[in-house]
Design a protein around this motif. Structure first.
Motif, PDB file in Angstrom:
ATOM      1  N   UNK A  34      -7.099 -19.959 -14.824  1.00 48.44           N
ATOM      2  CA  UNK A  34      -7.388 -19.767 -13.390  1.00 48.44           C
ATOM      3  C   UNK A  34      -8.315 -20.837 -12.828  1.00 48.44           C
ATOM      4  N   UNK A  35      -9.338 -21.238 -13.611  1.00 47.55           N
ATOM      5  CA  UNK A  35     -10.270 -22.260 -13.134  1.00 47.55           C
ATOM      6  C   UNK A  35      -9.580 -23.608 -12.980  1.00 47.55           C
ATOM      7  N   UNK A  36      -8.558 -23.871 -13.793  1.00 43.90           N
ATOM      8  CA  UNK A  36      -7.818 -25.132 -13.699  1.00 43.90           C
ATOM      9  C   UNK A  36      -6.905 -25.175 -12.479  1.00 43.90           C
ATOM     10  N   UNK A  37      -6.124 -24.131 -12.274  1.00 41.21           N
ATOM     11  CA  UNK A  37      -5.064 -24.202 -11.267  1.00 41.21           C
ATOM     12  C   UNK A  37      -5.599 -24.066  -9.845  1.00 41.21           C
TER      13      UNK A  37
ATOM     14  N   UNK B  17     -11.047 -17.843  -5.528  1.00 45.07           N
ATOM     15  CA  UNK B  17      -9.952 -17.443  -6.397  1.00 45.07           C
ATOM     16  C   UNK B  17     -10.437 -16.748  -7.653  1.00 45.07           C
ATOM     17  N   UNK B  18     -11.555 -17.225  -8.222  1.00 42.45           N
ATOM     18  CA  UNK B  18     -12.109 -16.569  -9.400  1.00 42.45           C
ATOM     19  C   UNK B  18     -12.699 -15.211  -9.045  1.00 42.45           C
ATOM     20  N   UNK B  19     -13.215 -15.081  -7.823  1.00 39.28           N
ATOM     21  CA  UNK B  19     -13.648 -13.760  -7.362  1.00 39.28           C
ATOM     22  C   UNK B  19     -12.438 -12.834  -7.233  1.00 39.28           C
ATOM     23  N   UNK B  20     -11.329 -13.391  -6.750  1.00 41.15           N
ATOM     24  CA  UNK B  20     -10.089 -12.611  -6.660  1.00 41.15           C
ATOM     25  C   UNK B  20      -9.617 -12.197  -8.048  1.00 41.15           C
ATOM     26  N   UNK B  21      -9.751 -13.106  -9.020  1.00 35.91           N
ATOM     27  CA  UNK B  21      -9.429 -12.765 -10.407  1.00 35.91           C
ATOM     28  C   UNK B  21     -10.301 -11.612 -10.877  1.00 35.91           C
TER      29      UNK B  21
ATOM     30  N   UNK C 224     -20.435  -9.863 -12.985  1.00 35.37           N
ATOM     31  CA  UNK C 224     -19.231 -10.427 -12.359  1.00 35.37           C
ATOM     32  C   UNK C 224     -19.563 -11.669 -11.545  1.00 35.37           C
ATOM     33  N   UNK C 225     -20.695 -11.661 -10.854  1.00 31.26           N
ATOM     34  CA  UNK C 225     -21.108 -12.826 -10.052  1.00 31.26           C
ATOM     35  C   UNK C 225     -21.383 -14.031 -10.948  1.00 31.26           C
ATOM     36  N   UNK C 226     -22.141 -13.812 -12.026  1.00 36.59           N
ATOM     37  CA  UNK C 226     -22.468 -14.901 -12.940  1.00 36.59           C
ATOM     38  C   UNK C 226     -21.229 -15.402 -13.666  1.00 36.59           C
ATOM     39  N   UNK C 227     -20.330 -14.486 -14.048  1.00 35.53           N
ATOM     40  CA  UNK C 227     -19.141 -14.880 -14.791  1.00 35.53           C
ATOM     41  C   UNK C 227     -18.199 -15.762 -13.991  1.00 35.53           C
ATOM     42  N   UNK C 228     -17.978 -15.432 -12.713  1.00 39.17           N
ATOM     43  CA  UNK C 228     -17.099 -16.246 -11.869  1.00 39.17           C
ATOM     44  C   UNK C 228     -17.687 -17.636 -11.667  1.00 39.17           C
ATOM     45  N   UNK C 229     -18.987 -17.729 -11.473  1.00 35.13           N
ATOM     46  CA  UNK C 229     -19.638 -19.024 -11.263  1.00 35.13           C
ATOM     47  C   UNK C 229     -19.606 -19.864 -12.534  1.00 35.13           C
TER      48      UNK C 229
ATOM     49  N   UNK D 297      -0.423 -16.263  -7.939  1.00 31.61           N
ATOM     50  CA  UNK D 297       0.398 -15.489  -8.866  1.00 31.61           C
ATOM     51  C   UNK D 297       0.024 -15.815 -10.316  1.00 31.61           C
ATOM     52  N   UNK D 298      -0.294 -17.077 -10.575  1.00 32.14           N
ATOM     53  CA  UNK D 298      -0.741 -17.464 -11.913  1.00 32.14           C
ATOM     54  C   UNK D 298      -2.055 -16.768 -12.271  1.00 32.14           C
ATOM     55  N   UNK D 299      -2.952 -16.633 -11.285  1.00 32.78           N
ATOM     56  CA  UNK D 299      -4.224 -15.949 -11.502  1.00 32.78           C
ATOM     57  C   UNK D 299      -3.982 -14.479 -11.824  1.00 32.78           C
ATOM     58  N   UNK D 300      -3.069 -13.848 -11.075  1.00 28.43           N
ATOM     59  CA  UNK D 300      -2.757 -12.433 -11.303  1.00 28.43           C
ATOM     60  C   UNK D 300      -2.177 -12.228 -12.698  1.00 28.43           C
TER      61      UNK D 300
END
Length: 531
Positions: free
Chosen positions: A428-431, A440-444, A159-164, A305-308
């Motif tokens: 998510x990475x764009x917005x 935000x990606x960690x929140x995702x 999860x750590x590597x994926x968000x980064x 909300x877009x991320x969710x």
């Protein structure tokens, strides 16, 4: 013979483009406080003008090949996730594994802190190093405690590597091809999935412990590749700027975005100015545990909300986690055949994902037609397929209907791979703005984990209690998603990350983004007509 000189028409076009850039830059520099900075529309016009002078790196140039190699290293992080998310599904069904641990066949911080503090590369290195350690521990586990400890480490590292990885590639890729790069990143989930499911078709026939230990050893390979090569990749230019290394950020943009590798290229100047506008050296949010910045303003809440929305509750989880059960209900009782068909599902999903990105002369469908249109079309088709599946599988006693239902389930995953798989990494990475992108990606990741918990622990109970009506639940949810996508999803195609941030500041971001896209197309046609 003398050296051929460029044609007058070519020179005139370059001069016109340069004059247009100078005009837009002059407007921006001289704007009074009442006018404010450039609007996204003006920035789009400036970007199009800059691309006339500097069209970016050619598809098969050395700079492009280097970017492809960098992308492959980063994609190992997505392969981690696909393997990690699939391997236990197959292992849990192996009698050898169940007997070793005395099990039955029934039931079964760092992501935001490191990317901002130490850079995107270090966070990927750390995550994959933890995953490698976890895979070694799990593969050599002698008891349940050791096994669970290793699985905890592989999940944490993945999860750590994926968000980064998502943050890194969004910040490195050129705006006009960002969809292709991030879609390719997320498609590697299926590479990991195919590796896990394909391997277990063979190892499931072993009578020894290696039937389940070997897949766990293999899990460390993509993580090890990333650990070895990630520091050979350049750092994110936006992160470099945020810590004051401006010249290095400019050189990286020139190397991977400019056709001439010119640090003073109009295209590089434009990108650097937008980064400077949006990133203050000490302005990045460093409080890793505080997620309130994602909800402090109306614009940030809209993005959250877009991320969710990009969560994992569209029905794909039901198929990914419980396809063997669905196959069994269709009359396919052989464990070997179930594992084989599970592997086939991974392959067809990946091939469709590759096909949708290579369509249209090699450009990504999401880059040509836009994020909103692809999401709306694919989700609408998913609704129709789920309606058919619900009707067919409402009577499990009918073998013909059950087999037809399984066919449409495969089709559902093909459509999901077309529309949703590339978007889960890209959108998510764009917005998300730079200051909260890693957070935000960690929140995702948290949202995805909640969806995984629902899929893992809620669906077995639902299948037992409700049977085929579970499909009806996902059908209703996907109809709701279509409505949300139509009224609220913002188009981000072709905008730089900084321009996307400004679009969300508007009172109605969805309508504003559509108007900007339309005006940009019309402006481009007018310029082409007058050329």
């Amino acid at each position: 013979m003398g050296i051929d000189s460029p044609s007058h028409s070519s020179i005139d076009k370059d001069l016109d483009a340069k004059q247009e850039i100078e005009h837009v830059n002059h407007y921006h520099e001289k704007a009074s406080p009442s006018i404010g900075p450039q609007t996204p529309m003006e920035k789009q016009l400036a970007l199009q003008a800059a691309l006339k002078v500097d069209p970016g790196v050619a598809r098969f140039s050395w700079a492009a090949i280097q970017m492809y190699l960098v992308t492959l290293v980063i994609c190992c992080c997505s392969g981690d996730s696909g393997f990690d998310g699939t391997v236990m599904g197959g292992i849990n069904s192996m009698v050898q594994y169940q007997q070793y641990f005395g099990l039955s066949g029934v039931g079964s911080k760092t992501r935001s802190y490191f990317p901002d503090k130490f850079g995107r590369r270090f966070s990927m290195f750390f995550g994959n190093a933890v995953l490698v350690v976890g895979a070694v521990i799990t593969a050599n586990a002698k008891d349940k405690g050791m096994f669970l400890g290793g699985r905890f480490l592989t999940g944490l590292g993945s999860s750590c590597a994926g968000a980064s990885a998502k943050s890194y590639l969004a910040e490195m890729a050129p705006a006009h091809s960002r969809g292709a790069y991030l879609g390719f990143l997320n498609s590697f989930y299926y590479v990991g999935q195919m590796t896990a499911t394909g391997m277990m078709v063979a190892t499931g026939k072993f009578q020894s412990e290696m039937s389940w230990r070997l897949p766990l050893y293999i899990q460390l390979i993509p993580g090890a590749i990333n650990v070895i090569f990630v520091f050979l990749c350049p750092e994110s230019p936006r992160w470099l700027y945020s810590i004051g290394r401006t010249d290095e950020a400019r050189r990286i943009l020139a190397r991977f975005h400019s056709s001439t590798n010119d640090v003073n290229s109009p295209l590089v100047d434009l990108e650097m100015r937008e980064i400077e506008e949006k990133i203050q050296i000490d302005g990045a949010d460093k409080t890793w545990w505080d997620f309130r910045p994602l909800f402090t303003t109306r614009a940030e809440r809209y993005k959250a909300y877009m991320v969710i929305l990009i969560g994992q509750l569209s029905g794909n989880g039901l198929i990914t986690y419980f396809l063997p059960i669905l196959l069994k209900d269709a009359g396919i009782t052989s464990q070997s055949r179930q594992l084989t068909l599970n592997f086939v599902n991974s392959v067809t999903s990946y091939l469709q994902n590759i096909d949708c990105r290579l369509a249209s002369e090699g450009s990504a469908v999401v880059d040509r037609f836009g994020r909103r249109k692809v999401l709306l079309l694919s989700t609408s088709i998913m609704v129709a397929i789920l309606a058919i599946v619900t009707g067919l599988l409402s009577d499990f006693g009918n073998a013909a209907r059950a087999n037809a239902g399984i066919t449409f389930i495969y089709l559902f995953m093909v459509v999901f791979s077309f529309g949703w798989t590339p978007m889960q990494a890209l959108y998510p990475a764009e917005v998300l703005s730079y200051q909260v992108r890693a957070k935000g990606l960690a929140f995702l990741g948290i949202v995805a984990q909640v969806a995984t918990l629902i899929n893992t622990f809620g669906l077995p109970v639902a299948l037992q209690k409700l049977g085929w009506k579970v499909y009806l639940i996902f059908l209703i949810w996907d109809i709701f998603e279509v409505i949300v996508i139509y009224f609220f999803v913002v188009e981000t195609k072709g905008f730089t990350l900084e321009e996307i941030n400004e679009v969300f500041e508007d009172d109605n971001p969805r309508k504003y983004s559509e108007r900007l896209q339309r005006e940009t197309r019309e402006s481009r046609k007018r310029r082409q007509g007058s050329a």
